[in-house]
Design a protein around this motif. Structure first.
Motif, PDB file in Angstrom:
ATOM      1  N   ASP A  48      29.355  39.075 -40.025  1.00  0.00           N
ATOM      2  CA  ASP A  48      30.569  39.653 -40.591  1.00  0.00           C
ATOM      3  C   ASP A  48      31.003  38.842 -41.807  1.00  0.00           C
ATOM      4  N   THR A  49      31.600  39.538 -42.780  1.00  0.00           N
ATOM      5  CA  THR A  49      32.175  38.889 -43.951  1.00  0.00           C
ATOM      6  C   THR A  49      33.649  39.240 -43.986  1.00  0.00           C
ATOM      7  N   ALA A  50      34.322  38.796 -45.024  1.00  0.00           N
ATOM      8  CA  ALA A  50      35.748  39.054 -45.128  1.00  0.00           C
ATOM      9  C   ALA A  50      36.048  40.544 -45.256  1.00  0.00           C
ATOM     10  N   VAL A  51      35.072  41.322 -45.752  1.00  0.00           N
ATOM     11  CA  VAL A  51      35.294  42.751 -45.926  1.00  0.00           C
ATOM     12  C   VAL A  51      34.565  43.572 -44.863  1.00  0.00           C
ATOM     13  N   GLY A  52      34.033  42.919 -43.834  1.00  0.00           N
ATOM     14  CA  GLY A  52      33.364  43.645 -42.774  1.00  0.00           C
ATOM     15  C   GLY A  52      31.952  43.141 -42.564  1.00  0.00           C
ATOM     16  N   PRO A  53      31.187  43.812 -41.691  1.00  0.00           N
ATOM     17  CA  PRO A  53      29.825  43.382 -41.405  1.00  0.00           C
ATOM     18  C   PRO A  53      28.948  43.500 -42.646  1.00  0.00           C
ATOM     19  N   GLN A  54      28.018  42.590 -42.790  1.00  0.00           N
ATOM     20  CA  GLN A  54      27.103  42.616 -43.927  1.00  0.00           C
ATOM     21  C   GLN A  54      25.787  43.249 -43.484  1.00  0.00           C
ATOM     22  N   PRO A  55      25.534  44.510 -43.871  1.00  0.00           N
ATOM     23  CA  PRO A  55      24.292  45.169 -43.472  1.00  0.00           C
ATOM     24  C   PRO A  55      23.082  44.468 -44.073  1.00  0.00           C
ATOM     25  N   ARG A  56      21.927  44.723 -43.478  1.00  0.00           N
ATOM     26  CA  ARG A  56      20.690  44.160 -44.000  1.00  0.00           C
ATOM     27  C   ARG A  56      20.425  44.690 -45.405  1.00  0.00           C
ATOM     28  N   PRO A  57      19.809  43.859 -46.269  1.00  0.00           N
ATOM     29  CA  PRO A  57      19.506  44.330 -47.626  1.00  0.00           C
ATOM     30  C   PRO A  57      18.687  45.616 -47.635  1.00  0.00           C
ATOM     31  N   GLN A  58      17.734  45.751 -46.704  1.00  0.00           N
ATOM     32  CA  GLN A  58      16.916  46.967 -46.676  1.00  0.00           C
ATOM     33  C   GLN A  58      17.760  48.194 -46.379  1.00  0.00           C
ATOM     34  N   SER A  59      18.733  48.060 -45.480  1.00  0.00           N
ATOM     35  CA  SER A  59      19.594  49.182 -45.160  1.00  0.00           C
ATOM     36  C   SER A  59      20.446  49.569 -46.365  1.00  0.00           C
ATOM     37  N   LEU A  60      20.967  48.564 -47.071  1.00  0.00           N
ATOM     38  CA  LEU A  60      21.739  48.834 -48.274  1.00  0.00           C
ATOM     39  C   LEU A  60      20.863  49.464 -49.357  1.00  0.00           C
ATOM     40  N   MET A  61      19.622  48.994 -49.445  1.00  0.00           N
ATOM     41  CA  MET A  61      18.703  49.545 -50.436  1.00  0.00           C
ATOM     42  C   MET A  61      18.456  51.025 -50.186  1.00  0.00           C
ATOM     43  N   LEU A  62      18.209  51.374 -48.935  1.00  0.00           N
ATOM     44  CA  LEU A  62      17.961  52.774 -48.629  1.00  0.00           C
ATOM     45  C   LEU A  62      19.219  53.610 -48.790  1.00  0.00           C
ATOM     46  N   ALA A  63      20.372  53.025 -48.464  1.00  0.00           N
ATOM     47  CA  ALA A  63      21.634  53.738 -48.707  1.00  0.00           C
ATOM     48  C   ALA A  63      21.812  53.982 -50.210  1.00  0.00           C
ATOM     49  N   PHE A  64      21.424  53.008 -51.017  1.00  0.00           N
ATOM     50  CA  PHE A  64      21.490  53.165 -52.478  1.00  0.00           C
ATOM     51  C   PHE A  64      20.626  54.346 -52.924  1.00  0.00           C
ATOM     52  N   PHE A  65      19.379  54.404 -52.445  1.00  0.00           N
ATOM     53  CA  PHE A  65      18.501  55.503 -52.841  1.00  0.00           C
ATOM     54  C   PHE A  65      18.987  56.826 -52.257  1.00  0.00           C
ATOM     55  N   GLY A  66      19.576  56.780 -51.072  1.00  0.00           N
ATOM     56  CA  GLY A  66      20.133  57.996 -50.507  1.00  0.00           C
ATOM     57  C   GLY A  66      21.283  58.530 -51.330  1.00  0.00           C
ATOM     58  N   ASN A  67      22.159  57.627 -51.801  1.00  0.00           N
ATOM     59  CA  ASN A  67      23.326  58.029 -52.588  1.00  0.00           C
ATOM     60  C   ASN A  67      22.950  58.517 -53.977  1.00  0.00           C
ATOM     61  N   HIS A  68      21.988  57.828 -54.616  1.00  0.00           N
ATOM     62  CA  HIS A  68      21.776  58.044 -56.051  1.00  0.00           C
ATOM     63  C   HIS A  68      20.439  58.674 -56.410  1.00  0.00           C
ATOM     64  N   VAL A  69      19.596  58.942 -55.437  1.00  0.00           N
ATOM     65  CA  VAL A  69      18.347  59.665 -55.683  1.00  0.00           C
ATOM     66  C   VAL A  69      18.310  60.923 -54.820  1.00  0.00           C
ATOM     67  N   LEU A  70      18.361  60.741 -53.504  1.00  0.00           N
ATOM     68  CA  LEU A  70      18.287  61.897 -52.610  1.00  0.00           C
ATOM     69  C   LEU A  70      19.460  62.846 -52.812  1.00  0.00           C
ATOM     70  N   GLU A  71      20.675  62.306 -52.899  1.00  0.00           N
ATOM     71  CA  GLU A  71      21.854  63.156 -53.040  1.00  0.00           C
ATOM     72  C   GLU A  71      21.902  63.855 -54.399  1.00  0.00           C
ATOM     73  N   GLU A  72      21.189  63.315 -55.366  1.00  0.00           N
ATOM     74  CA  GLU A  72      21.153  63.958 -56.680  1.00  0.00           C
ATOM     75  C   GLU A  72      20.119  65.077 -56.731  1.00  0.00           C
ATOM     76  N   GLY A  73      19.369  65.236 -55.643  1.00  0.00           N
ATOM     77  CA  GLY A  73      18.421  66.339 -55.554  1.00  0.00           C
ATOM     78  C   GLY A  73      17.117  66.111 -56.281  1.00  0.00           C
ATOM     79  N   ASP A  74      16.823  64.874 -56.673  1.00  0.00           N
ATOM     80  CA  ASP A  74      15.577  64.574 -57.378  1.00  0.00           C
ATOM     81  C   ASP A  74      14.872  63.436 -56.659  1.00  0.00           C
ATOM     82  N   ARG A  75      14.028  63.784 -55.691  1.00  0.00           N
ATOM     83  CA  ARG A  75      13.340  62.751 -54.908  1.00  0.00           C
ATOM     84  C   ARG A  75      12.307  61.992 -55.728  1.00  0.00           C
ATOM     85  N   ASP A  76      11.916  62.550 -56.878  1.00  0.00           N
ATOM     86  CA  ASP A  76      10.887  61.920 -57.703  1.00  0.00           C
ATOM     87  C   ASP A  76      11.473  61.027 -58.785  1.00  0.00           C
TER      88      ASP A  76
END
Length: 288
Positions: free
Chosen positions: A14-42
């Motif tokens: 945990d950090t001051a702003v909450g639990p600190q997720p694993r870097p890999q989980s954050l990385m995939l969340a990043f790609f989910g937010n900004h690649v998958l959600e934009e509709g361009d998997r490539d």
């Protein structure tokens, strides 16, 4: 490595702003937010852009670079070089995992109001020496909403299609799957309390709700990308251990609904601001 492990953010400090997720989980969340959600998997994203974003949520540059390399080696990301810059895009495996997470978050949700009274049961008997196979099966069952009714008999609400991952694990000949309804003499509330740790599941929702309610009055803030990245990662961490038990058999003050409402309100606040900022910050190229 199994798909369910990829987004596992458990056992993180945990950090001051909450639990600190694993870097890999954050990385995939990043790609989910900004690649998958934009509709361009490539779409591929420049490594420097990824570093700029993940630094905002507490992941240092060395950790970002090592995570990128590790995820390439594990078949989750693929590289593309353009000039002197290295770009990273999703593999089919990572895309499948992200779509699964997207379904859990946005389609299924955390509240099960429409349960039809059916249960999926899975019985298995594995040799004592198959410790890894037993671990993988139990982990996949937990991710799919199952709880251990008895040591070799697991149960989940609804009609859950698990034949695919059972086959992937090579356990089809060792597993029996049934779909059934409980007899009227069965105390379903008692069964649920005996099979799942309701207190632990509820506590995760309460913690999430308290932490993120504070953001509702602040708008998207100065860093909508970082806020949304942490929001989605923490929400997935919260719901991944919830089997979506039928609401009618849960305590009347079950906290999943208010937590989900808080998640969706913060997500709505950050969607467009994060998208606009991403278009300014992210250097992207087509995968091919």
């Amino acid at each position: 490595m199994e798909d369910h492990d990829i987004l596992d953010t458990s056992d993180t400090p945990d950090t001051a702003v909450g639990p600190q997720p694993r870097p890999q989980s954050l990385m995939l969340a990043f790609f989910g937010n900004h690649v998958l959600e934009e509709g361009d998997r490539d779409l591929c994203v420049y490594s420097g852009s990824i570093i700029d974003v993940l630094v905002r949520v507490g992941v240092g540059e060395p950790a970002v670079r090592s995570t990128l390399s590790r995820m390439v080696n594990r078949g989750l990301l693929q590289r593309r070089r353009k000039g002197r810059r290295m770009y990273f895009g999703l593999t089919p495996q990572a895309t499948r995992v992200l779509w699964d997470g997207r379904t859990r978050i946005w389609t299924q949700g955390a509240v099960n109001d429409d349960w039809d009274g059916t249960w999926t049961l899975l019985g298995f008997s594995l040799p004592d020496s198959w410790k890894r196979q037993r671990h993988d099966l139990r982990s996949r069952l937990t991710w799919s909403g199952f709880g251990a009714l008895y040591s070799g008999l697991w149960i989940a609400p609804g009609n859950v299609d698990i034949s695919g991952f059972v086959a992937e694990l090579g356990l089809t000949d060792h597993v029996k799957i049934f779909h059934a309804r409980a007899d009227v003499t069965t105390d379903i509330e008692l069964m649920i309390r005996d099979t799942w740790d309701l207190e632990s599941i509820a506590a995760r929702y309460v913690t999430f709700d308290k932490r993120w309610t504070a953001h509702l009055g602040t708008g998207s803030g100065d860093d909508p990308i970082g806020t949304r990245l942490r929001l989605v990662s923490e929400w997935l961490d919260t719901i991944r251990t919830d089997p979506r038990l039928p609401t009618r058999h849960l305590p009347p003050d079950w906290p999943a609904r208010p937590a989900q409402e808080t998640f969706r309100r913060v997500a709505e606040q950050t969607t467009e601001p994060a998208r606009r900022l991403a278009r300014k910050l992210l250097d992207t190229v087509p995968l091919r």
